[in-house]
Design a protein around this motif. Structure first.
Motif, PDB file in Angstrom:
ATOM      1  N   THR A 160      40.719  53.804  45.385  1.00  0.00           N
ATOM      2  CA  THR A 160      40.238  52.440  45.519  1.00  0.00           C
ATOM      3  C   THR A 160      41.075  51.740  46.577  1.00  0.00           C
ATOM      4  O   THR A 160      41.970  52.356  47.167  1.00  0.00           O
ATOM      5  CB  THR A 160      40.309  51.702  44.165  1.00  0.00           C
TER       6      THR A 160
ATOM      7  N   PRO B 280      36.840  52.214  40.910  1.00  0.00           N
ATOM      8  CA  PRO B 280      37.248  53.271  41.835  1.00  0.00           C
ATOM      9  C   PRO B 280      36.219  54.395  41.872  1.00  0.00           C
ATOM     10  O   PRO B 280      35.466  54.596  40.922  1.00  0.00           O
ATOM     11  CB  PRO B 280      38.582  53.758  41.250  1.00  0.00           C
TER      12      PRO B 280
ATOM     13  N   LEU C 240      34.743  51.389  49.153  1.00  0.00           N
ATOM     14  CA  LEU C 240      35.717  51.259  48.073  1.00  0.00           C
ATOM     15  C   LEU C 240      36.069  49.827  47.708  1.00  0.00           C
ATOM     16  O   LEU C 240      36.715  49.600  46.685  1.00  0.00           O
ATOM     17  CB  LEU C 240      37.020  51.979  48.451  1.00  0.00           C
TER      18      LEU C 240
ATOM     19  N   LEU D  85      40.494  59.776  41.835  1.00  0.00           N
ATOM     20  CA  LEU D  85      39.933  58.429  41.922  1.00  0.00           C
ATOM     21  C   LEU D  85      40.688  57.641  42.980  1.00  0.00           C
ATOM     22  O   LEU D  85      41.922  57.652  43.018  1.00  0.00           O
ATOM     23  CB  LEU D  85      40.051  57.710  40.583  1.00  0.00           C
TER      24      LEU D  85
ATOM     25  N   TRP E  28      41.502  47.141  43.362  1.00  0.00           N
ATOM     26  CA  TRP E  28      42.329  47.441  42.193  1.00  0.00           C
ATOM     27  C   TRP E  28      42.794  46.154  41.516  1.00  0.00           C
ATOM     28  O   TRP E  28      42.720  46.027  40.292  1.00  0.00           O
ATOM     29  CB  TRP E  28      43.512  48.296  42.603  1.00  0.00           C
TER      30      TRP E  28
END
Length: 358
Positions: A168, A123, A118, A166, A173
């Protein structure tokens, strides 16, 4: 498939990068091409990281053991273990970072494997993460929940962890939001008079499919990083403005509209006076209303004209283009353009030579 591959001690020769082999795993038997990731050859008795490009899809899971044979003469030359059955892309060869990722995938904890997958935009859906990691569903979901509790994983949009959610990392992010705001900042500098950057252009520049993109911009807008309307994105601090020389031309053009509100400069004349970029910005800002390819009105004039036309129809049942022309002491060109525009907006409907309200 990403694999840890070992060449047999008694293999007749070194395994070569790009060599075609027969791949055996369980009942599956397919041809495969070997991509050695650390070197150009793998000597007998040695092992290393490789990708196997299978000639057709085979059901594999992490930990599956396999054998490879040379096709002719048929001879077993090596074998190994599947580390990632669905890597999704070719790895760059002879890259320490790639080898480190594979080591983590082979020996890391579920949390380490998830964070590695990740820790770069964009994402991933939980279902895609499940496929890429090769982990059992329960193991992955439990690890994701622990990471979310610790603040090391961030769900985008829906906070319930389903296959479509989703996810992340905070680092990825912030990197993604940074990319987006850098794009918008550069766009505002290049086009200061525009309201914002078209969403389709942002999506294309970020190389992102529609579904994650829509959820990402909703999240970014909720956090105050961007401002979003129906078609465009902008920085919250952005206010459309013209340069001083452009503003002088805009003032002169709008004054011309006010002097003759119902017989206005044409689109071509507007573009000649201020340039197409500034004219389009005035339309985008809602200061001018383009009713046809040739006819444009000041927004306040347009609102007044629509109000008077609608009121006339309510009082009289219908209106003709000639009556609109006489109402505003304008030429037929302007009256017809206005009425056809109102037809398109579904304010009015044509019945013979008359218009009625819808």
């Amino acid at each position: 498939a990403d694999v840890r591959l070992k060449s047999l001690d008694d293999a007749p020769r070194a395994l070569r990068h790009g060599q075609e082999v027969e791949f055996f795993c369980g009942a599956a038997e397919v041809m495969a091409k070997v991509r050695l990731l650390e070197s150009d050859t793998l000597a007998p008795g040695h092992e290393g990281w490789a990708q196997l490009a299978l000639s057709r899809a085979v059901p594999l899971v992490k930990g599956d053991r396999f054998v490879i044979r040379q096709p002719s003469p048929s001879l077993t030359i090596g074998g190994g273990v599947v580390v990632n059955p669905h890597p999704g892309r070719k790895h760059r060869r002879k890259q320490p970072s790639v080898i480190a990722q594979l080591e983590t995938a082979a020996h890391g904890t579920p949390e380490e494997i998830i964070l590695q997958a990740l820790d770069s935009p964009p994402p991933l859906e939980v279902g895609e993460l499940l496929r890429k990691s090769g982990m059992p569903r329960e193991t992955l979901l439990e690890a994701l929940e622990r990471l979310r509790t610790q603040g090391q994983v961030v769900p985008i949009g829906d906070k319930t962890l389903t296959d479509a959610t989703l996810v992340t990392t905070p680092h990825a992010w912030q990197a993604l939001v940074g990319q987006m705001t850098d794009l918008l900042r550069a766009y505002h500098q290049q086009y200061p008079a525009r309201l914002g950057m078209p969403k389709e252009e942002v999506k294309s520049r970020l190389k992102m499919p529609a579904r994650p993109f829509n959820e990402i911009i909703q999240q970014a807008a909720a956090e105050g990083a961007v401002a979003s309307d129906e078609a465009a994105l902008r920085l919250p601090s952005h206010t459309p403005h013209f340069r001083p020389d452009e503003q002088a031309k805009v003032d002169a053009l709008l004054a011309a509209f006010r002097r003759s509100p119902y017989a206005t400069p044409s689109v071509a004349e507007c573009e000649q006076a201020v340039g197409s970029e500034v004219f389009n910005a005035l339309v985008e800002q809602g200061r001018l209303v383009k009713v046809s390819a040739e006819v444009v009105f000041l927004a306040e004039t347009y609102d007044e004209m629509v109000d008077r036309v609608v009121r006339f129809i309510k009082e009289n049942g219908s209106i003709t283009v000639a009556q609109v022309r006489d109402m505003f002491s304008a030429s037929r060109k302007y009256a017809l353009a206005l009425m056809e525009h109102l037809d398109q907006r579904k304010v009015t409907r044509r019945v013979g030579d008359e218009r009625v309200l819808r």
